[in-house]
Write a protein that holds these residues in place. Structure first.
Motif, PDB file in Angstrom:
ATOM      1  N   THR A   1      -2.620  -8.776  -0.462  1.00 63.21           N
ATOM      2  CA  THR A   1      -2.290  -8.000   0.737  1.00 63.21           C
ATOM      3  C   THR A   1      -0.843  -7.536   0.688  1.00 63.21           C
TER       4      THR A   1
ATOM      5  N   SER B   1       0.313  -3.689   0.856  1.00 64.87           N
ATOM      6  CA  SER B   1       1.288  -3.212   1.841  1.00 64.87           C
ATOM      7  C   SER B   1       2.380  -2.390   1.172  1.00 64.87           C
ATOM      8  N   ASP B   2       2.836  -2.897   0.031  1.00 64.43           N
ATOM      9  CA  ASP B   2       3.867  -2.161  -0.707  1.00 64.43           C
ATOM     10  C   ASP B   2       3.374  -0.773  -1.082  1.00 64.43           C
TER      11      ASP B   2
ATOM     12  N   ASP C   1       3.302   1.458   1.930  1.00 70.91           N
ATOM     13  CA  ASP C   1       4.652   1.885   2.287  1.00 70.91           C
ATOM     14  C   ASP C   1       5.131   2.986   1.355  1.00 70.91           C
TER      15      ASP C   1
ATOM     16  N   ASP D   1      -4.905   1.387   3.556  1.00 72.12           N
ATOM     17  CA  ASP D   1      -4.580   1.616   4.956  1.00 72.12           C
ATOM     18  C   ASP D   1      -5.726   1.188   5.871  1.00 72.12           C
TER      19      ASP D   1
ATOM     20  N   ILE E   1      -5.540  -2.799   5.804  1.00 78.30           N
ATOM     21  CA  ILE E   1      -4.416  -3.511   6.393  1.00 78.30           C
ATOM     22  C   ILE E   1      -3.825  -2.734   7.566  1.00 78.30           C
TER      23      ILE E   1
ATOM     24  N   THR F   1      -0.714  -1.762   9.472  1.00 78.38           N
ATOM     25  CA  THR F   1       0.718  -1.779   9.149  1.00 78.38           C
ATOM     26  C   THR F   1       1.590  -1.637  10.379  1.00 78.38           C
TER      27      THR F   1
ATOM     28  N   ASN G   1      -4.511  -7.939   9.570  1.00 82.41           N
ATOM     29  CA  ASN G   1      -3.304  -7.624  10.302  1.00 82.41           C
ATOM     30  C   ASN G   1      -2.195  -8.550   9.825  1.00 82.41           C
ATOM     31  N   THR G   2      -1.241  -7.996   9.084  1.00 83.56           N
ATOM     32  CA  THR G   2      -0.183  -8.848   8.531  1.00 83.56           C
ATOM     33  C   THR G   2       1.013  -8.956   9.453  1.00 83.56           C
TER      34      THR G   2
END
Ligand SMILES: Nc1ncnc2c1ncn2[C@@H]1O[C@H](COP(=O)(O)OP(=O)(O)OP(=O)(O)O)[C@@H](O)[C@H]1O
Ligand SMILES: [Mg+2]
Lengths: 274, 413
Positions: B328, B332-333, B336, B347, B350, B352, B361-362
């Protein structure tokens, strides 16, 4: 239990002691009389057959000898000592082995492992010795493996050795189960319908094994079987039961001529034979 | 023998743990590879991320859970008795270790060396297991699960209320460190919990602890494997497969179930003591139902009844959360950075920002979607169901199929 135990001690067999004596046992399940006063005996090295229609109580007699069932009355004596109240595993230790009508192998274990399990009572290795695989444990495993291999040879099941038994053909499973019982080096072998569901060839093989067991190993047997031809051919003595009662006993010739047997058993056999 | 590697000329050879040369070589290579993990960063082509301290910790946890799971596999996989009480026996092992091995202080602690506290952590739970066992082994199947479930709750209650031993729910207590001492001398003979130089190689404390626990896990594996392939292990399996036939073969069902319970509790105790020492400080709530369920997951996912499967299960279940977390973070990286297709798919996966939808949901705080922790639980649950229905032999079954496929390659049968 204590009552039964004390009876064991006070019992002194009169005259000659038989290997196994079943003395007027009665067993009922909630009103259903499975065994209704049956007595018989088996001597060393003898091939004794029990026949009778379905539901006559044959398997229940076996289960009583093994103490899986506890007859409410009567006594079962092994070399003069009562078996009543013992745990089933004790009957194995005393020298009674058994096969089942509906094969009861350990399906996830291989042929070798199944037969090795039959060696359980002949082995000593504790879990600690086994876990550490120390010298004596290792030697015992190997020595017993050799015995198992002899049995595999005898029953001609070499090719199935490493197969999980659950996946083997029915006839082979029947042989493995016989092998597992033989591995116990018993003095008495209870065979519950060893040729049921087998074709002629398989039946003949099994008959040969049974006769070899009697001749070469000298093991006494009780054979429960519906195959009349087989029973009359190989048994030394035959007992006929119906509705939990003994209706005849004697050599195959004598039993076959008994009018009660013809009426109760063979009569029904003709109806059921088709 | 040449050219016929599967032809054995003696039963001894046939019964050896590693019957073929190929297997011996493969195992040796595998073990060397495991021992070398802490220095993967200097070995070319090795997966160097494993040598980082946080991954070494994950692997150490795998070893600890493997030891406990090998025990449960004896009870559940071999003897066929499902127990939810594993966490209780782990706690018992941990507090036995603490009482004997932790330094003297406000809580019970005798400061005895590891060669005393670790075996004791096996013996005490085993004895308690044999003591409470008669009640447990008389009941079957689901009822056994319920009785052993009760054990976990009783245990947690007891641990919470024996504060002089466990430190209670607020503070918890510390546990003995991984240090070899002869008796109570100041300076340990070997210290696995402090970094230092071994054979000219500078090792972190994580690396040393990893190596120690790898050693324990190997010993536990050998013991488990030996039990399985000798007389007592066969008796266990006989009871599992056909209890009545087992009895008629002369296996005392009650006695052997009790024995399986005792052995399993001993493994659990050692695993618990090692876990507590590794973590350093824990509270009584650590030994809860979820811990027991994790062990059930390990042996079910790995393939109940086999040692190899149990080890695979431990690796899978313990390393999974870390893999999910890394994955995850990596996604996310990518999001971004807004890179192509991965970012688009990621997307959906996760969330964001607070108003963004995502399966995971981080972000800290509440919002739609699962936390990484919950995602792990969902994955465990799904896997257990999938394995129970489609592959009862678990990961081990898949491994067997892959291996047999390659054995016959290029032939398809
Ligand atoms: N565990 C049990 N509970 C209730 N009834 C039983 C049980 N075992 C046997 N019986 C009953 O006892 C009677 C005798 O059964 P048993 O199995 O001994 O017959 P059998 O002679 O072996 O028959 P078959 O030739 O069909 O194997 C039957 O009426 C059976 O329903
Ligand atoms: Mg029957």
């Amino acid at each position: 239990m204590t009552e039964l135990a004390s009876r064991t001690e006070t019992h002194t067999p009169t005259g000659t002691t038989h290997l196994l004596e079943v003395d007027d046992i009665r067993l009922s399940f909630k009103g259903v009389k499975a065994i209704d006063g049956v007595s018989f005996h088996v001597d060393e090295g003898e091939l004794f057959a029990i026949i009778g229609p379905n539901g006559a109580g044959k398997t229940s007699i076996f289960n009583s000898i093994n103490q899986l069932y506890r007859p409410q009355q009567g006594d079962i004596r092994w070399k003069g000592r009562s078996l009543m109240g013992l745990k089933p595993n004790k009957t194995a230790e005393l020298g009674i082995a058994r096969t089942f009508q509906n094969i009861a192998l350990f399906p996830h274990m291989t042929v070798v492992e199944n037969i090795l399990t039959g060696r359980h009572i002949r082995m000593k290795t504790s879990w600690v010795a086994g876990a550490l695989w120390v010298g004596p444990a290792k030697r015992e495993e190997i020595a017993n493996r050799a015995k198992v291999e002899d049995i595999i040879d005898f029953l001609e099941i070499e090719q199935w050795r490493k197969h999980p038994v659950g996946m083997l053909p029915y006839g082979v499973q029947k042989r493995v189960e016989l092998g597992r019982a033989l591995a116990m080096e018993p003095e008495l072998l209870l065979l519950d319908e060893p040729v049921a569901g087998m074709n002629l060839e398989e039946t003949e093989d099994m008959a040969r094994f049974i006769l070899d067991i009697q001749d070469e190993l000298g093991i006494a047997m009780i054979l429960v079987e519906h195959d009349m031809g087989l029973v009359m051919d190989i048994a030394d003595r035959v007992m006929v039961v119906d509705f939990g009662r003994k209706i005849a006993e004697g050599t195959p010739d004598v039993v076959q001529k008994n009018p009660d047997v013809i009426k109760a058993y063979l009569g029904e056999e003709f109806e059921g034979a088709e | 023998m040449r050219g016929r590697p599967l032809l054995f000329t003696s039963y001894e050879a046939d019964q050896a743990l590693m019957p073929t040369t190929t297997k011996k070589v493969a195992l040796t290579v595998f073990l060397v590879a495991l021992v070398l993990v802490p220095v993967y960063d200097v070995i070319p082509f090795a997966p160097d991320f494993l040598a980082k301290d946080d991954w070494l910790k994950v692997l150490t946890n795998v070893m600890i859970f493997a030891i406990g799971a090998l025990g449960l596999n004896i009870l559940t996989g071999l003897a066929g008795q499902v127990s939810l009480g594993h966490a209780f026996f782990m706690g018992l092992g941990a507090y036995t270790a603490a009482a004997l091995g932790a330094p003297e202080g406000p809580l019970v602690g005798l400061g005895l060396p590891m060669w005393i506290w670790l075996p004791a952590a096996a013996v005490v739970p085993a004895l308690v297991g044999v003591l409470v066992g008669p009640t447990a082994v008389r009941v079957r199947g689901l009822y056994l699960a319920i009785v052993t479930l009760g054990l976990v709750f009783i245990g947690e209650y007891l641990f919470r209320n024996t504060e002089s031993w466990t430190g209670g729910s607020q503070a918890g207590r510390t546990f003995p460190r991984f240090q070899f001492r002869f008796w109570k001398e100041e300076e340990p003979l070997v210290d696995f919990s402090r970094k230092g130089e071994w054979f000219g190689i500078e090792l972190s404390n994580e690396a040393k602890t990893y190596i120690l626990l790898l050693g324990f896990a190997i010993v536990a594996t050998l013991i488990a494997k030996n039990i399985q392939r000798t007389r007592v292990g066969r008796a266990f399996q006989a009871i599992r497969d056909r209890d009545i036939a087992a009895e008629v073969m002369g296996v005392d069902e009650f006695r052997y179930k009790l024995l399986a319970f005792g052995i399993s509790s001993a493994f659990a105790g050692v695993s618990g003591a090692l876990l507590a020492s590794f973590v350093g400080r824990t509270i009584p709530e650590r030994w809860d139902l979820l811990l027991s369920v994790q062990f059930i997951a390990i042996i079910l996912i790995g393939g109940a009844g086999t040692v190899t499967g149990t080890l695979m299960g431990a690796l899978f279940v313990i390393a999974l959360p870390r893999v999910v977390q890394d994955f995850t973070a990596w996604l996310s990286d990518k999001i971004d950075a807004g890179e192509g297709i991965i970012a688009k798919v990621g997307d959906v996966f996760i969330a964001t920002s607070g108003d963004d939808f995502g399966i995971v949901n981080t972000l800290p705080g509440t919002g739609p979607g699962l936390s990484v922790f919950q995602l792990n639980l969902v994955i465990y649950g799904l896997l257990i169901i999938v394995f129970l229905i489609f592959e009862p032999l678990g990961l081990y079954g898949i491994w067997l199929r892959v291996r047999n496929y390659w054995k016959g390659w290029p032939f398809t049968y």
